[in-house]
Design a protein around this motif. Sequence first.
Motif, short mmCIF file in Angstrom:
data_model
loop_
_atom_site.label_atom_id
_atom_site.label_comp_id
_atom_site.label_asym_id
_atom_site.label_seq_id
_atom_site.Cartn_x
_atom_site.Cartn_y
_atom_site.Cartn_z
N LEU A 1 29.54 38.50 36.00
CA LEU A 1 28.18 38.48 36.42
C LEU A 1 27.64 39.85 37.07
CD1 LEU A 1 26.52 36.01 36.71
CD2 LEU A 1 26.98 35.54 38.92
N VAL A 2 28.75 40.29 37.83
CA VAL A 2 28.32 41.85 38.48
C VAL A 2 28.32 42.92 37.49
CG1 VAL A 2 28.54 40.89 40.86
CG2 VAL A 2 30.41 42.10 39.64
N SER A 3 29.32 42.82 36.78
CA SER A 3 29.44 44.04 35.93
C SER A 3 29.20 44.28 34.68
CB SER A 3 30.88 44.60 36.41
OG SER A 3 31.61 43.79 36.58
N LEU A 4 29.25 43.09 33.85
CA LEU A 4 28.65 43.08 32.53
C LEU A 4 27.37 43.61 32.11
CD1 LEU A 4 30.13 39.69 31.10
CD2 LEU A 4 30.79 42.03 30.49
N ARG A 5 26.45 44.10 33.02
CA ARG A 5 25.37 44.69 33.05
C ARG A 5 25.63 46.38 32.84
NH1 ARG A 5 20.87 41.08 33.35
NH2 ARG A 5 21.87 39.06 33.93
N LEU A 6 26.78 46.70 33.43
CA LEU A 6 26.92 48.08 33.21
C LEU A 6 26.88 48.73 31.94
CD1 LEU A 6 29.52 48.09 36.28
CD2 LEU A 6 27.00 48.58 36.33
N ARG A 7 27.18 50.04 31.88
CA ARG A 7 27.44 50.76 30.50
C ARG A 7 29.06 50.19 30.31
NH1 ARG A 7 26.59 56.99 31.10
NH2 ARG A 7 28.88 56.85 30.18
N ILE B 1 36.31 50.59 33.39
CA ILE B 1 36.99 51.09 34.54
C ILE B 1 36.94 49.74 35.78
CG2 ILE B 1 36.83 52.63 36.50
CD1 ILE B 1 35.33 54.52 34.46
N VAL B 2 35.88 49.23 35.84
CA VAL B 2 35.79 48.21 36.84
C VAL B 2 36.86 47.11 36.48
CG1 VAL B 2 34.30 46.50 37.57
CG2 VAL B 2 33.35 48.71 37.37
N SER B 3 37.01 46.69 35.06
CA SER B 3 37.99 45.63 34.94
C SER B 3 39.23 46.05 35.00
CB SER B 3 37.53 45.01 33.45
OG SER B 3 37.73 46.11 32.39
N LEU B 4 39.38 47.51 34.60
CA LEU B 4 41.09 47.81 34.93
C LEU B 4 41.14 47.86 36.54
CD1 LEU B 4 43.39 49.24 34.03
CD2 LEU B 4 42.25 51.50 34.55
N GLY B 5 40.29 48.10 37.35
CA GLY B 5 40.53 47.94 38.57
C GLY B 5 40.44 46.44 39.06
N LEU C 1 30.61 57.46 42.78
CA LEU C 1 30.16 57.63 44.22
C LEU C 1 29.16 58.84 44.33
CD1 LEU C 1 29.30 56.51 46.96
CD2 LEU C 1 31.51 57.38 47.81
N GLY C 2 29.94 59.96 43.64
CA GLY C 2 29.07 61.25 43.83
C GLY C 2 28.15 61.52 43.14
N GLY C 3 28.08 60.48 42.21
CA GLY C 3 27.12 60.77 41.04
C GLY C 3 27.82 61.59 39.86
N LEU D 1 33.50 50.98 44.56
CA LEU D 1 33.19 51.43 43.24
C LEU D 1 32.12 50.46 42.62
CD1 LEU D 1 33.66 52.85 40.51
CD2 LEU D 1 35.98 51.28 39.90
N LEU D 2 32.43 49.13 42.92
CA LEU D 2 31.65 48.24 42.50
C LEU D 2 30.19 48.12 43.05
CD1 LEU D 2 33.21 44.51 42.28
CD2 LEU D 2 31.87 45.82 40.52
N GLY D 3 30.23 48.31 44.53
CA GLY D 3 29.07 48.55 45.37
C GLY D 3 28.02 49.36 44.73
N VAL D 4 28.48 50.87 44.51
CA VAL D 4 27.75 52.01 44.07
C VAL D 4 27.42 51.45 42.61
CG1 VAL D 4 27.93 54.19 43.44
CG2 VAL D 4 29.31 53.65 45.35
N LEU D 5 28.07 50.76 41.61
CA LEU D 5 27.49 50.70 40.33
C LEU D 5 26.43 49.76 40.46
CD1 LEU D 5 30.72 50.75 38.21
CD2 LEU D 5 28.91 52.35 38.22
N LEU D 6 26.60 48.67 41.34
CA LEU D 6 25.53 47.63 41.51
C LEU D 6 24.32 48.27 41.84
CD1 LEU D 6 27.57 44.54 42.05
CD2 LEU D 6 26.57 45.34 40.09
N PHE D 7 24.47 49.01 43.20
CA PHE D 7 23.22 49.13 44.15
C PHE D 7 22.54 50.49 43.80
CE2 PHE D 7 25.50 45.69 46.05
CZ PHE D 7 24.55 44.73 45.83
N ARG D 8 23.44 51.49 43.34
CA ARG D 8 23.06 52.79 43.27
C ARG D 8 23.73 53.56 42.21
NH1 ARG D 8 19.39 56.55 45.83
NH2 ARG D 8 20.12 58.35 45.51
N PRO D 9 23.68 53.14 40.91
CA PRO D 9 24.35 53.69 39.93
C PRO D 9 24.35 55.12 39.85
CG PRO D 9 22.60 52.07 39.19
CD PRO D 9 22.68 52.15 40.53
N ARG D 10 23.20 55.56 40.21
CA ARG D 10 23.40 57.36 40.00
C ARG D 10 24.20 57.98 41.01
NH1 ARG D 10 17.54 58.66 42.58
NH2 ARG D 10 16.91 56.62 42.43
N GLY D 11 24.76 56.98 41.94
CA GLY D 11 25.81 57.70 43.02
C GLY D 11 24.87 58.26 44.20
#
Lengths: 253, 294, 288
Positions: free
Chosen positions: B77-83, B89-93, C229-231, C269-279
């Motif tokens: 739900l949270v990460s399949l929208r990502l590239r 990486i997220v799934s590895l984590g 996180l750093g972009g 990692l998750l938080g950044v990707l979700l809310f501010r993917p450009r870091g």
Amino acid sequence: MTLRIRGMTKAYGGLRVVDDVSFEVSSTAVTGIIGPNGAGKSTLFSLVTGFLDGDAGSVSFADKDLSRASPMARARAGMVRTFQVPREFTHLTVRENLLTAAPNQSGEGLLDVFLRPGRIRQEEERIRAEADAMIAFLKLDRVADSPAGGLSGGQKKLVELGRALMTGARLILLDEPFAGVNPVLIETISDRVRELNARGIGFLIIEHDLAALTKLASVLHVMDRGRLIASGAPSVVLSDPQVRDAYLGGAAA
Amino acid sequence: MEAYLVAIAIVTGIYVLLALGLNLQYGLTGIINFGHVGFFCVGAYTAAILSQHGVSLFITLPASAALAALAAWPLGLVSLRLRDDYFAIVSLGFSEVVRLIVTSERWLTNGVQGIPGIPRMFADLSGMSQASAVLGLLLVLNLVAIFAMRRMVSSPFGRMIEAIRDNEEAVKALGKDPARFKLRVLMLGSALAGVGGAVYAHYIGFIAPEQFIPLITFQIWMAIIMGGVGRVSGALVGTIILMVFMEGSRFLRDVLPFISEVEMASVRIGIVGLALILFTIHRPQGLMGDYTRK
Amino acid sequence: MRDIIELASIGLVSGLVIGLAALAVTLVFGIARFANAATGDTMTLGAYAALIGTAWTGSFLAGGALGIAAGAATGLLAYHFVFKKLEQRSSVASLLASIGVGFVIRAVLGLVFGHGQQVFQLPMVRPFRIYDIRVQPNDLKIAAAAIVTLVVVFLILHATPIGRRMRAVADDPMLAKVSGIAPKRVMIALWALAGGVSAVAGVLLGMKTVVSPEMGWEMLLPAFAAAVLGGIGHPVGAVVAGILLGVAQEVVSPLVGFTYKIALTYAVLLGVLLFRPRGLFGRNEGVR
Ligand SMILES: Nc1ncnc2c1ncn2[C@@H]1O[C@H](COP(=O)(O)OP(=O)(O)O)[C@@H](O)[C@H]1O
Ligand SMILES: [Mg+2]
């Protein structure tokens, strides 16, 4: 139905690639967008269809504000785009490409796949007939069962057009439908666009082939360096000195 | 010898379940799941913990599948929208965090010591007939999975996930949400891994966190890449090749007794690594050729 | 309060190590355009090479230099034999192959050095106090080495022609191609630099803790998290984010317990990707 674009703006770094562009597109017309390479036309398409987030501006279609809607929601609202570089589903056949586009298929739900096979079969028969009609209409019969990845550039553009049509879209945005397409196929695409328009489907077309475009479009918008510099009937716009300067420039001959 | 072959067949059967799941995700849909072992782990621990409390096999298997799928739900739900590569990486984590949790939450999982004495399946049978029964169960599970997958592939759902694999942006342009389909695929594949984990736990009888390292994930990757990405049969072929490699490396020890068990572990990692490199470069569609979907 | 500052100063040191690893990740991501999962194992290789070098020469500095050379060589070999062949393919192919490269490195290290832990024989020095804060002299050395490395890397990136070209490619690969920047040269410089930086990170991590075949792989997630996180593709961002992560890990560890420290990087990692993917520092990346 009208597409309203207001104050659309997008910058990369400091560069405004699309700069405060506003205009309206009627879904009863064929409208053209022209402008030199890098003018921001494709970016504008992405902004309008939600594939890019703009820095400012609003979009509405059929009086529905879509400025914050997802690309999917905008497509479902009846406004479907194609891409400058065709994005066919390479491993699917042409027919399957068209079938994916049909809206509201219950076979896309997993439960129904296993629990209601009969109903899905019926639905499939219906949309298959629709797809076959589309294939005939677009003269794709000979390649209907070939993987789309192996088609010529022009055929791919036709597949994309067919897919857009299968969604039941009311306004179709075509990004350079004639680029790299042979003259015979350009005629085919043009004829189809004209026919469909007569049936009430609107088109917004980015195109460099001015001769082909002016035969189709009743309105032209001209972009240059992100800005809309002229709008109006083709004959008027093309004789505008500013347009000749910006767009036709040295290549006017 | 016969017992040995049955044992290998059982492990192969478990791996085929995992490979079918990953093949559905990557081969058919294009999801880069680098955390497959995490769902295998969830399934194994679910079965182990439940059966410690006397829950029967008929419940632990479906419960493992359900819990593994449920674990996939928030992740997807949270990460399949990502590239794609970010999801990798997220799934590895994710799988590493799962391992961290089963290592740390000793009250539930007994920490690094692991859970011993997990009840065997078909305990009232003995010896070979018990092992054959396990093999039979795996056969049934795999056949059901393959049958269901074929059904899916030839349905509008299957058409859509293949379209997503080919071009996600174009799917969006048609007004359909790729994330919705990918989420279902992720959960289904994870359910298969979860069942695999449950059978594994019941068969081996002992599980510990160190059995659920990322190497397992990439062994499965090796299997589906070798067998042929996107082919249902590829999962089977690839897993058999994988088992030949892994068991072959065991025989190597018999021939070369001076190689220690620890060194063998390194050799296996090296084999998986080399296979990943060589196949991605030279045969990205696997030994069996290009995507032929059926 | 003093405890927190002490923890933060410990975190600062491990943060510099994460920052270096993240720098290697972000350089490759920015220029070669994929997430290099072999970064961690290149770190490990650097640490082992430095161990050998130190044992041979008796000088830790010479050992470190050998470590850096080995890391750079590994980067170049990986480029030449693997990543160069995948340049025209999707980033997923390179990512998958980089997992393979990491595995091969780890397998070789495991076979050559065994699975035991080894340590750098650093002189034992008593901790001293600055304003009542306990400081380990070794930590100071690690921090100094990390900072020197960073300065050198940023000098290379900003003050040399090849560095400027690397940044141009990172900014816009299309433009760079059009304007005639030789991509091959840039790639060679990139892989040598990223390999060397990874090795430094590995050596420093080894000085701080122990050297084992798994040490680098375990740093991969924090390194990715800091790079994101750093972009992505933003070197300064990677370092700053690495330090932030390192400090945050230490400061929260009394709260969440030692083992869940790593989970924190995952949450970030998750938080950044979700809310501010450009870091923190990255630019918007468009979909073309
Ligand atoms: N992701 C991006 N990052 C930076 N610049 C971009 C990006 N996408 C497009 N551009 C720039 O925006 C300008 C407009 O591009 P585009 O909309 O494709 O033009 P057109 O379709 O009119 O030829 C070009 O100068 C292009 O280089
Ligand atoms: Mg364009």
